[in-house]
Design a protein around this motif. Structure first.
Motif, PDB file in Angstrom:
ATOM      1  N   GLU A 597       0.827  -1.213   0.000  1.00  0.00           N
ATOM      2  CA  GLU A 597       0.000   0.000   0.000  1.00  0.00           C
ATOM      3  C   GLU A 597       0.862   1.263   0.000  1.00  0.00           C
ATOM      4  N   ASP A 598       2.020   1.230   0.664  1.00  0.00           N
ATOM      5  CA  ASP A 598       2.902   2.395   0.642  1.00  0.00           C
ATOM      6  C   ASP A 598       3.539   2.578  -0.738  1.00  0.00           C
ATOM      7  N   TYR A 600       2.129   1.808  -3.598  1.00  0.00           N
ATOM      8  CA  TYR A 600       1.129   2.390  -4.508  1.00  0.00           C
ATOM      9  C   TYR A 600       0.749   3.811  -4.111  1.00  0.00           C
ATOM     10  N   ALA A 601       0.893   4.143  -2.817  1.00  0.00           N
ATOM     11  CA  ALA A 601       0.653   5.526  -2.409  1.00  0.00           C
ATOM     12  C   ALA A 601       1.681   6.451  -3.052  1.00  0.00           C
ATOM     13  N   PRO A 604       1.085   5.682  -7.699  1.00  0.00           N
ATOM     14  CA  PRO A 604      -0.288   5.222  -7.963  1.00  0.00           C
ATOM     15  C   PRO A 604      -0.482   4.631  -9.351  1.00  0.00           C
TER      16      PRO A 604
END
Length: 952
Positions: A597-598, A600-601, A604
């Motif tokens: 998730e980090d 893709y943060a 993106p």
């Protein structure tokens, strides 16, 4: 036998008493000409005669010996009217610089060709007859009108004579017969004049009692011809130049009065022992008088301050010092001096240097005309004299432009007897063209009198490359010669030039930074993933800091974007802790393992399937082209020489020096440094070693349009595995996005073409990494070759016995580590016994033009545009490159020599149109500055069926 030699010149008279080659005494008196509007340059005859008598009497008194003879050299073309009975002057003396007789020449323009054929001279107010006619028309019909030598000799002896060399400057002498020409006298309205008797230069014309006893007077000659004889230019092809008020280049033509059709003039050199010798003659009207202008403006205190004030480079400031018009070959009395290229950073150092460069360039142009003219002679070396020869900056510049040694005949001191001395300035080694390049960039103009011309151009700028085109016959032995002008070689040159060693950089390319250095991933590496304990790890870590600091000082674009290594499978996830530990072992402890998730943060637009990542927050992107240019610029400012366009063909190691044989002549050095990149193993073998082999590894990359920039804000790195490092995606300092590289081992060390297979390979990788990326346009693809070697580390080794340092095996981290490599190499050389004391006054880090997309360009700075509107004239719209920036790239300390060089210095033609729209305009500007832009851009067919791997 003591002889009193009197040299009566424009700005003063010098008297010397000599006995053989020994100078017994010297005295001089200054004369200050009067300069007025409308081309007025006059001298006070009384002051002129007093300067002759006073300086001569002082020298004779100081010598304290009886005289055997008196000799007199004169200005040649300075005239006055005077009373034959009393000797009193009736007019001021009109200097050879006086231009008021232009009206006479205009009226006689239709006769110019006939005058030139008869006399060997151009119809110009510089010569005697037009000024004589002007005095008769505007001043007086009384007395006689002659050159100053006749008047002075009359005061010394009572005789009415002139010598053949002086008469040949009059436009009144039949050059072939060496007699006064009545037809020419009628043409100038001087047919009723009494002309002095013609005498030979070795003829005794009378005696004088003005200097003690009755002493013979002989040795009458024009001052420039006297210098030609004094400097032993007695055979055809020998030449000298005197740097006085003007600069006068004369070349001995032997017994034949060759006529030139290229604007040069032909005169009598001398008549001796009944035989007449002729010379070619070229003039620069303002030399020391241009220096006087600098003094009057307060830019220097005296001529002695020239070298201390002159900058190492004019930095784009150019001067054509035609303050009194242009002589050969243009003959434009209406021309005036040009000073251009001034910027807000220009100071007195650049202006002084530009004036010196301009004087040297005009003299070099004259030398080229002598060589190319009808019956012209080859000038193998130039002998020089005059006050300005004390400037080593001017003399070394002259040797560089002439591509020939310059022998300086020193002026005699006043304080002690001595023999005449000579010092030589050798040309700085460099490429050897087939002919001497014309140092004047020019455009054709019409002549105001519409008299027949030969298409001679008026100079509007000077193309003065910094030591890039001197002759092959170098007399210099360098302390250190570096082979390879890439980022490592130029960094070595930059570091070593900050010592007192003499340094040169040699490369087969015609520019710096043209090989691997221009085609890389442009990443400033932290060194987090280097093999711990290796020299590469140490130097990359050190280089990261050094280059970061240097870039800030030089204005080189760097962006700290950070990087993320993306793990796409469990094997790669399991490798992340080891990579973090490796970074910490290398002294970099900022890496962090982050979940998907980090990842893709931060990214993106990354393709689906990423499992984790490793952040490297200090990885940065950098402008990859400017470091090499900045290093070379600083090196040349410290006196280093760039020997470009030379391919090494052999090496001979001697007892104390090494000779490097090249395609453009030999270069001699004490120490040799091998930074040849792809050719390092070949050069190493020429010195008898066989320790590694370079395999060229081609890396192809795709460059995406700037509209793709929002998709990629960090460097996206693959997790390296046993199969290789993989393909990365990265933003660039130029605002684009880059995908690549491939890794393909080749045999051809010149194969920088791209391939269809490489494109497909990168496409397949890119579509997985970032699918959205291929919705944007690919604006360019390129390939670079990396020097892959069969050795696990940098190979930097010194051989003290051979005085040889190898700097090999520098991989893709070379850009980052270059300054650290230079630092380490200097340590190795010092340890091997090379004394490298620091230079006491090294040049500062140069401020380079910004090429970064996220920093202001010249065309975005209102203050720069206000100072120079050319920065507001956009030529390349894709990259927002102005005409001013292109001009600067062609006139800087390390100037571009073709379109590719301009592109690397400005980004012109590198945008989405790839030069389709702006290419012609860019090429026109390059041609305007005297360069060849190179072949037109073309689309090359890609190679087929190439096998590609991920990068090493």
């Amino acid at each position: 036998m003591a002889i009193l030699a009197i040299d009566q010149g424009t700005s003063g008279t010098k008297a010397i008493v000599v006995d053989g080659e020994t100078i017994l005494a010297v005295a001089d008196r200054e004369i200050r000409p009067h300069y007025g509007p409308g081309g007025v340059v006059e001298q006070d005859p009384g002051e002129l005669l007093a300067s002759v008598l006073d300086s001569a009497r002082e020298a004779v008194a100081a010598a304290g010996v009886p005289l055997s003879a008196v000799a007199l050299a004169n200005q040649g073309e300075t005239v006055l009217a005077w009373d034959r009975e009393t000797g009193e002057p009736l007019t001021p003396a009109l200097s050879w610089q006086d231009r008021r007789a232009e009206e006479i020449c205009t009226e006689l323009a239709d006769h110019a060709a006939r005058v030139q054929a008869r006399t060997g001279l151009q119809l110009d107010p510089y010569f005697t007859a037009p000024k004589m006619a002007w005095l008769r028309r505007h001043w007086t019909a009384a007395g006689v009108v002659t050159t100053t030598d006749t008047w002075i000799v009359h005061h010394l002896t009572g005789r009415f004579v002139t010598d053949t060399s002086t008469a040949s400057r009059s436009l009144l002498l039949d050059l072939d017969r060496v007699t006064w020409d009545p037809e020419l006298a009628r043409l100038f309205g001087l047919d009723s004049e009494e002309f002095p008797q013609l005498v030979a230069s070795d003829e005794i014309v009378g005696t004088t009692t003005l200097f003690g006893g009755e002493v013979p007077v002989t040795g009458l000659i024009v001052d420039q011809q006297a210098a030609l004889l004094a400097e032993s230019c007695t055979v055809a092809g020998t030449a000298k130049c005197t740097y006085g008020t003007g600069a006068f280049l004369l070349a001995n033509l032997g017994p034949t009065p060759t006529r030139f059709d290229n604007g040069l003039t032909t005169s009598v050199a001398w008549t001796l022992r009944g035989a007449t010798t002729y010379c070619a003659d070229g003039q620069v009207y303002t030399a020391a008088s241009a220096v006087r202008w600098l003094i009057d403006l307060g830019l220097i205190d005296s001529a002695a301050a020239l070298d201390g004030v002159a900058a190492a480079s004019a930095e784009g400031v150019m001067c054509v010092p035609s303050f009194a018009g242009l002589a050969a070959p243009w003959w434009r009395s209406d021309a005036r001096a040009v000073l251009t290229g001034l910027g807000l950073a220009s100071g007195r150092g650049q202006i002084v240097r530009a004036v010196l460069d301009g004087i040297a360039a005009q003299v070099a142009h004259l030398a080229g005309l002598v060589e190319s003219g009808a019956g012209g002679q080859s000038i193998e070396r130039l002998r020089v004299d005059g006050g300005l020869t004390r400037s080593r900056v001017l003399m070394q510049t002259q040797a560089d432009l002439l591509q020939a040694p310059v022998d300086v005949f020193a002026s005699p001191p006043r304080d002690r007897p001595r023999r005449r001395g000579v010092r030589t300035h050798g040309p700085r080694p460099g490429p050897a063209p087939h002919r001497r390049p014309d140092p004047l960039a020019a455009v054709p103009v019409s002549h105001p009198r519409d008299r027949p011309r030969r298409g001679h151009p008026i100079p509007v700028g000077l193309a003065l490359g910094p030591h890039r085109e001197p002759s092959p016959g170098a007399l210099m032995t360098y302390d250190i010669l570096i082979v390879g002008a890439g980022v490592v070689g130029t960094a070595l040159a930059r570091g070593l030039s900050r010592t007192t060693a003499s340094v040169a950089v040699l490369d087969s390319a015609n520019d710096v930074g043209t090989g691997t250095s221009k085609a890389n991933t442009a990443i400033l590496h932290t060194g987090f993933d280097a093999a711990p304990g290796t020299l590469e790890a140490r130097l990359v870590r050190r280089g990261y800091r050094l280059l970061g600091d240097y870039a800030r000082a030089a204005g080189i674009a760097v962006e700290r974007t950070g990087a993320i290594l993306v793990a796409w499978n469990e094997t790669e996830v399991e490798a992340l802790p080891a990579l973090k530990a490796k970074a910490e072992a290398n002294g970099y402890d900022a890496c962090r393992i982050v979940p998907a998730e980090d990842v893709y943060a931060a990214l993106p637009h990354l393709g689906p399937g990423a499992l984790a990542g490793l952040t490297v927050p200090d990885e940065s992107i950098i402008d990859p082209w400017t470091p090499s240019l900045a290093f070379a610029t600083e090196a040349t400012a410290n006196g280093a020489h760039l020997l470009l366009g030379r391919e090494v063909t052999g090496v001979s190691v001697g007892a104390s020096t090494t000779t490097v044989h090249t395609s453009a002549g030999d270069v001699t050095t004490t120490w040799l440094v091998n930074a040849a990149g792809l050719g390092a193993d070949t050069l190493d073998r020429l010195l008898g070693h066989d320790r590694f082999t370079v395999t060229p590894r081609r890396g192809e990359l795709l460059v995406f349009d700037k509209l793709a920039a929002p998709l990629v804000t960090r460097i996206v790195l693959p997790v390296p595995t046993a199969l290789g490092k993989g393909v990365l995606v990265s933003p660039t300092a130029f605002g684009n996005v880059m995908l690549g590289p491939t890794a393909e081992n080749l045999e051809d060390r010149t194969a920088t073409n791209t391939s269809e297979g490489g494109f497909e390979f990168l496409r397949s990788k890119g579509e997985r990494l970032m699918p959205r990326l291929f919705d944007e346009e690919v604006t360019a693809s390129y390939a670079g070759l990396r020097a892959s070697i069969d050795h696990p580390d940098y190979l930097i080794e010194v051989d003290a016995a051979q005085r040889y340092l190898l700097v090999g095996g520098i991989r893709s981290t070379g850009l980052t580590s270059a300054l650290a490599i230079a630092e380490y190499a200097e340590e190795q050389l010092a340890a091997a016994g090379l004394n490298l004391p620091a230079r006491p006054d090294p040049a500062p880090v140069p401020v380079m033009p910004n090429l970064g997309e996220r920093f202001p360009r010249a065309s975005q700075q209102p203050d720069r545009i206000a100072a120079d509107p050319s920065y507001g004239e956009i030529v390349c719209f894709c990259e927002r490159v102005s005409a001013g920036e292109i001009r600067d790239s062609l006139c800087c300390a390390v100037p571009a020599v073709d379109r590719a060089g301009v592109s690397r210095r400005t980004r012109a033609t590198n945008g989405r149109c790839q030069g389709f729209f702006c290419g012609a305009a860019v090429d026109a500007l390059i041609t305007e500055h005297g360069r060849d832009p190179g072949p037109p851009c073309r689309i090359r067919q890609p190679e087929q069926n190439q096998q590609h791997e991920e990068q090493e």
